[in-house]
Scaffold this motif. Sequence first.
Motif, short mmCIF file in Angstrom:
data_model
loop_
_atom_site.label_atom_id
_atom_site.label_comp_id
_atom_site.label_asym_id
_atom_site.label_seq_id
_atom_site.Cartn_x
_atom_site.Cartn_y
_atom_site.Cartn_z
N ASP A 96 0.83 -1.22 0.00
CA ASP A 96 0.00 0.00 0.00
C ASP A 96 0.86 1.26 0.00
OD1 ASP A 96 -2.33 -1.51 -0.02
OD2 ASP A 96 -2.50 -1.51 2.17
N GLY A 97 1.88 1.27 -0.84
CA GLY A 97 2.71 2.46 -1.01
C GLY A 97 3.76 2.66 0.06
N LYS A 98 3.90 1.73 0.99
CA LYS A 98 4.89 1.85 2.05
C LYS A 98 5.91 0.73 1.95
CE LYS A 98 1.71 4.00 5.37
NZ LYS A 98 1.08 3.88 6.72
N ARG A 99 7.13 1.03 2.34
CA ARG A 99 8.20 0.03 2.36
C ARG A 99 8.30 -0.53 3.77
NH1 ARG A 99 9.89 4.53 -0.49
NH2 ARG A 99 10.45 4.16 -2.68
N GLU A 100 7.96 -1.81 3.91
CA GLU A 100 7.94 -2.43 5.23
C GLU A 100 9.14 -3.36 5.39
OE1 GLU A 100 5.92 -1.31 7.21
OE2 GLU A 100 4.06 -0.72 6.20
N LEU A 101 9.91 -3.16 6.45
CA LEU A 101 11.08 -3.98 6.74
C LEU A 101 10.65 -5.26 7.45
CD1 LEU A 101 14.22 -4.25 6.95
CD2 LEU A 101 14.06 -3.01 9.11
N PHE A 102 10.98 -6.42 6.87
CA PHE A 102 10.60 -7.68 7.52
C PHE A 102 11.79 -8.55 7.90
CE2 PHE A 102 10.55 -8.83 2.96
CZ PHE A 102 11.19 -10.05 2.94
N TYR A 103 13.01 -8.18 7.51
CA TYR A 103 14.20 -8.92 7.88
C TYR A 103 15.40 -7.97 7.90
CZ TYR A 103 17.99 -12.33 7.75
OH TYR A 103 19.11 -13.05 8.04
N PRO A 104 16.28 -8.08 8.93
CA PRO A 104 16.35 -9.04 10.03
C PRO A 104 15.24 -8.85 11.06
CG PRO A 104 18.45 -7.90 9.72
CD PRO A 104 17.43 -7.13 8.94
N ALA A 105 14.91 -9.92 11.77
CA ALA A 105 13.79 -9.89 12.72
C ALA A 105 14.01 -8.85 13.81
CB ALA A 105 13.60 -11.28 13.33
N ARG A 106 15.25 -8.64 14.22
CA ARG A 106 15.51 -7.70 15.32
C ARG A 106 15.16 -6.27 14.95
NH1 ARG A 106 21.97 -7.20 16.33
NH2 ARG A 106 21.26 -5.52 17.69
N TYR A 107 15.11 -5.96 13.65
CA TYR A 107 14.78 -4.62 13.20
C TYR A 107 13.41 -4.52 12.53
CZ TYR A 107 19.82 -3.79 13.75
OH TYR A 107 21.10 -3.68 14.25
N ALA A 108 12.72 -5.65 12.35
CA ALA A 108 11.51 -5.70 11.53
C ALA A 108 10.43 -4.75 12.04
CB ALA A 108 10.97 -7.12 11.48
N THR A 109 9.79 -4.09 11.08
CA THR A 109 8.66 -3.21 11.41
C THR A 109 7.32 -3.85 11.06
OG1 THR A 109 8.83 -2.13 9.23
CG2 THR A 109 10.03 -1.13 11.05
N GLU A 110 7.32 -4.83 10.14
CA GLU A 110 6.11 -5.57 9.76
C GLU A 110 6.51 -6.99 9.39
OE1 GLU A 110 3.00 -4.72 9.91
OE2 GLU A 110 3.21 -2.57 10.35
N GLU A 111 5.50 -7.85 9.32
CA GLU A 111 5.74 -9.22 8.86
C GLU A 111 5.53 -9.32 7.37
OE1 GLU A 111 3.29 -11.87 11.07
OE2 GLU A 111 4.39 -11.57 12.95
N PHE A 112 6.21 -10.27 6.74
CA PHE A 112 6.02 -10.55 5.33
C PHE A 112 4.58 -11.00 5.07
CE2 PHE A 112 5.72 -13.67 1.95
CZ PHE A 112 6.31 -13.01 0.87
N GLN A 113 4.02 -10.56 3.92
CA GLN A 113 2.68 -10.97 3.53
C GLN A 113 2.71 -11.58 2.12
OE1 GLN A 113 -0.58 -8.09 4.49
NE2 GLN A 113 1.10 -6.69 4.96
N THR A 114 1.83 -12.53 1.88
CA THR A 114 1.74 -13.11 0.54
C THR A 114 1.29 -12.05 -0.44
OG1 THR A 114 1.16 -15.26 1.48
CG2 THR A 114 0.66 -14.90 -0.86
N PRO A 115 2.01 -11.84 -1.55
CA PRO A 115 1.62 -10.83 -2.53
C PRO A 115 0.20 -11.07 -3.04
CG PRO A 115 3.84 -11.58 -2.96
CD PRO A 115 3.30 -12.48 -1.91
N PRO A 116 -0.53 -10.02 -3.37
CA PRO A 116 -1.95 -10.15 -3.74
C PRO A 116 -2.17 -11.01 -4.99
CG PRO A 116 -1.15 -7.90 -4.13
CD PRO A 116 -0.12 -8.60 -3.33
N TRP A 117 -1.24 -11.03 -5.94
CA TRP A 117 -1.45 -11.83 -7.13
C TRP A 117 -1.23 -13.33 -6.87
CZ3 TRP A 117 2.68 -8.41 -6.61
CH2 TRP A 117 3.93 -8.99 -6.44
N MET A 118 -0.69 -13.67 -5.68
CA MET A 118 -0.47 -15.08 -5.34
C MET A 118 -1.60 -15.66 -4.51
SD MET A 118 3.63 -15.13 -4.43
CE MET A 118 3.69 -16.91 -4.23
N LYS A 119 -2.56 -14.82 -4.12
CA LYS A 119 -3.62 -15.29 -3.24
C LYS A 119 -4.74 -15.94 -4.06
CE LYS A 119 -2.67 -11.90 0.38
NZ LYS A 119 -3.18 -10.76 1.19
#
Length: 411
Positions: free
Chosen positions: A388-411
């Motif tokens: 949704d227009g934002k860059r979400e950090l998911f790795y490394p876990a110690r710095y993560a701001t969000e969790e990885f999500q399945t891309p919408p075209w794969m659902k």
Amino acid sequence: MNTIRKLGLALLAASALSVASAQAQDKVAKIGVLAPMTGGAAADGNEMVNGARLAVEEINAAGGIAGYTFEVVVGDTQDQAADTVTSAFERLAGDRDVNVMMTGYASGSNFEIELMAEQEMPYIISANAAQTRDIIAPSPDDFPTVWSISPSYDAYETAMVPVIQQLLDGGALELPNKKVALISSDNPYSKTIMEGLQKNFEEAGWEVTSADLLPFGEINDWRAFLAGVRQAAPSIIINTDYLPGNAATFMTQFLEQPTDSLVFIQYAPSVPEFLDLTKDRATGVVYNMLGGVLDTPQNPRAAEVVGKYEAKYGAAPGVYGPALYEQVYLYADALAKVGDPTDRLAIGQAIGETEKQIAAGMLRFDPETHLAVQGEDAIPIQFFQIWDGKRELFYPARYATEEFQTPPWMK
């Protein structure tokens, strides 16, 4: 002493004071910035210059460093061709007040490092760390003034497979097979990363269905590659071409008939231009960064630098605004120690001794390669997903701001 003589001496003293004051104000240390101000990478180039100028304005407003104020002078490297970069370097080097140069990237191969060493020119660089290492590591003492705030790019080649496996093991990602398709444009940065990824995926037991190489430059049609992708149906697609316009076209054409594949694009999604071009079509795309802004609670320096850039220019920066901002301050710290901008070797030594928190993490240099040290406690590799227009950090876990999500075209 008669009144006339006293008056004359007073006038002479005032005149001398005025001259000294004027001379102090006239002490200018020029900072040469090599940047692609025109061509396909102009968004990066303009951001480089903006970041450098922001730092210079702050330093000058605070009274300068060691009796000097700073001025940014720009050499346009255009398409990063050797003759263009050399011409820009020579123009800047011909100015006696330019005793330092810096860039995000000036050329694809970083050949200009040799030119800097010949003139003992302090040179702070960000990109193409593999090329920097290849030039410097055989004889680091020959390059005492050249330093890279980017760490080794080895992690661009090696980190992907374990991160994917971690997502699979944790249930955050499900993939239909162990096939990967790769494509790159023919430039040293992109090609090297693609070849390294191919090697590491194959060693981990993945089938590489393609590893295509296209001419470097503007690419308007990715459909031939995508047709092969749809036939092979790989679960991961990786594009290491770094130009944001090319990446936006790639993503648009992929979504015309998407496959059940995770899409990874090297570098380009970090550039604001990519989001401007793709809008919501970028949601789900994954990319990673070495030396990018580490904007987490553990590193308040990042929020400080990004906030200043946004306040000044009205837009969030990508990588090179903060990078050049920090590079100017590295030079300012060195000049404060040395006191003389023309003492280039001492300036280079002072830069190499740096150990400080910057927007990308904790910076210190490896004396064998002159690269920034890479690691979670130094400059970490970061994996992001656009959502949704934002860059979400998911790795490394110690710095993560969000969790990885399945891309919408794969659902």
